[in-house]
Design a protein around this motif. Sequence first.
Motif, PDB file in Angstrom:
ATOM      1  N   PHE A  76       0.811  -1.215   0.000  1.00 54.76           N
ATOM      2  CA  PHE A  76       0.000   0.000   0.000  1.00 54.76           C
ATOM      3  C   PHE A  76       0.848   1.270   0.000  1.00 54.76           C
ATOM      4  N   TYR A  77       2.022   1.195   0.605  1.00 54.82           N
ATOM      5  CA  TYR A  77       2.897   2.373   0.708  1.00 54.82           C
ATOM      6  C   TYR A  77       4.312   2.016   0.267  1.00 54.82           C
ATOM      7  N   PRO A  78       4.533   1.686  -0.986  1.00 55.68           N
ATOM      8  CA  PRO A  78       5.901   1.329  -1.402  1.00 55.68           C
ATOM      9  C   PRO A  78       6.794   2.572  -1.474  1.00 55.68           C
ATOM     10  N   PRO A  79       7.872   2.641  -0.693  1.00 52.22           N
ATOM     11  CA  PRO A  79       8.757   3.812  -0.768  1.00 52.22           C
ATOM     12  C   PRO A  79       9.335   4.023  -2.170  1.00 52.22           C
ATOM     13  N   GLY A  80       9.643   2.920  -2.868  1.00 53.96           N
ATOM     14  CA  GLY A  80      10.072   3.001  -4.264  1.00 53.96           C
ATOM     15  C   GLY A  80       8.899   2.573  -5.132  1.00 53.96           C
ATOM     16  N   PRO A  81       8.185   3.515  -5.768  1.00 54.26           N
ATOM     17  CA  PRO A  81       6.908   3.175  -6.410  1.00 54.26           C
ATOM     18  C   PRO A  81       7.000   2.340  -7.678  1.00 54.26           C
ATOM     19  N   TYR A 128       3.170   0.637  -7.023  1.00 52.93           N
ATOM     20  CA  TYR A 128       2.180   1.469  -6.343  1.00 52.93           C
ATOM     21  C   TYR A 128       0.823   1.345  -7.029  1.00 52.93           C
ATOM     22  N   VAL A 129       0.816   1.495  -8.346  1.00 64.61           N
ATOM     23  CA  VAL A 129      -0.441   1.428  -9.105  1.00 64.61           C
ATOM     24  C   VAL A 129      -1.043   0.028  -9.032  1.00 64.61           C
ATOM     25  N   MET A 130      -0.251  -0.991  -9.321  1.00 63.12           N
ATOM     26  CA  MET A 130      -0.782  -2.349  -9.353  1.00 63.12           C
ATOM     27  C   MET A 130      -1.210  -2.813  -7.956  1.00 63.12           C
ATOM     28  N   GLY A 131      -0.516  -2.325  -6.928  1.00 67.75           N
ATOM     29  CA  GLY A 131      -0.866  -2.686  -5.565  1.00 67.75           C
ATOM     30  C   GLY A 131      -2.175  -2.097  -5.100  1.00 67.75           C
ATOM     31  N   ARG A 132      -2.701  -1.108  -5.828  1.00 67.14           N
ATOM     32  CA  ARG A 132      -3.955  -0.454  -5.449  1.00 67.14           C
ATOM     33  C   ARG A 132      -5.084  -0.731  -6.447  1.00 67.14           C
ATOM     34  N   MET A 133      -4.909  -1.762  -7.268  1.00 69.95           N
ATOM     35  CA  MET A 133      -5.944  -2.111  -8.242  1.00 69.95           C
ATOM     36  C   MET A 133      -6.724  -3.332  -7.769  1.00 69.95           C
ATOM     37  N   ALA A 134      -8.053  -3.213  -7.807  1.00 68.55           N
ATOM     38  CA  ALA A 134      -8.921  -4.261  -7.257  1.00 68.55           C
ATOM     39  C   ALA A 134      -8.785  -5.579  -8.003  1.00 68.55           C
TER      40      ALA A 134
END
Length: 505
Positions: free
Chosen positions: A374-379, A407-413
């Motif tokens: 959810f919070y990757p320091p390196g996106p 970051y994007v893929m980690g926040r996709m349903a």
Amino acid sequence: MWLSVVFQWAFYLLLLAAAVVGVLFLAYCAYVQYIHMKFDHIPGPPRDSFLLGHIPTLKKAMENDKLIHDLFLQLAEEYGPVFRINTLHRVMITSTCPESVKEYLMNPKYPKDPYTYNRLSGLFGKRFMGRGLITDPDHDHWYKQRRIMDPAFSKQYLMQMFKVFNEKAEFLMEQLEEKAEAKEAVSLHKLINCVTLDVITKVAFGMDLDLVEGNKSDFPGAITTALKGMMHYMQDPFMEYLPKHRAFVREVHESVELLRKTGRECIAKRKQAMLNGEELPKDILTKILQSAEQENGLDDEVMLDNFCTFFVAGQETTANQLSFTVMELCRQPEITQRLREEVDEVLGFRRDINFEDITNLKYMTQVLKESLRFYPPGPGTNRYVVEDTVIEGIRIPKGVAITFSTYVMGRMAKFFPDPFKFDPERFHPSAEKPYYCYFPFALGPRSCLGQVFSQLEAKVVLSKLIQRFEFELVPGQSFDIMDTGTLRPRDGVVCTLKSRVVSSK
């Protein structure tokens, strides 16, 4: 008479210059049109203008320190697994297709984008991370470096570093005890940043900054300024030529020079100790220099490049991960309680944490992995397309970089159901493993060298925090993310602390 002739020739020269500029401008416009024709079959939002492309949209997405990666998430949801962004004559392709992540990150034949990483190598004309492990686009040169440095970051070698991990983390606990007794609010991000910097300087280079104990150093500020400079330089490499930015550019130059000067002195001193046959500290630098001797050496400037790289990748990112984790735990009482029960069960009253303890903290591993989702320091990262390819049925011409965003893929349903819920059960050992949509340390041959180091350190620090304190966010803080070259909590995770009594086993 002669004055009239001079003015006449000056006028002709101005006309000629204007004609040349006009022809060059028309040629540039023709090239931009060619790029549009070459890539416009790839989905993407309408351009704001012919020449600027999506630059106004990008600038608006970053107004008031908003996070640009949220725009990329929105575009991925709207335009599908492959979309493009135009900026002048350049095109950025983003893919959220797991198969493409597997193909491009796992296969060494795809280099990092030379345009992007050559810009990261220096800041406003001053060499920064140079040709270090992160920025080197030349695979053969990178591979030589990686081969030299791998032994120093092996699990077996890092297990010797637990004494330092414990020692530096204990200094933090002592500082927090004082804050708790005084009922004083504390910025955990700031203090954790000091700990991770103390650890990396000691474990990697044998340097004692002792920041947590209150020692003053220009080092933390230099790293922060260099990171800020890196972000601004990527957004606008020409800002150094504008008078209003000269003071900032000079500050960035001074910060980079401090980092490299310190590294140069540290490396030279250690090399001299090796020549003198002195007893050497068992740290990462010693191991690297010994490995370099066996591999016919490593250029001193490249060593300095990696000195700077370690402080960005080995200190800043770990501090940010821990800070995000504590921030989230403050609003997740059930997760926090379960984590405390595990820590109490494994550690009890013990202050010294060993490798066996770390391996028994199973739920903590899940919590830290979910934090990185959810919070990757390196996106994210990118790879350069060296030949025409097809992703999800969309033809990608060669000669362009493809960005992959964890970051994007980690926040996709479609990859993580209910993605905005913080749920460590996603990473339970029996849960289905994410299929190439989770890569906070990248993947494949160019995955992060220091990920084992980072997670060992994170677990030691977080274990002690959980074991010793209850923490609560000071009201009024946001959970927003700030991009300073790496992603960090915007408001610093300012907490009030309460010492807790640990029940014995």
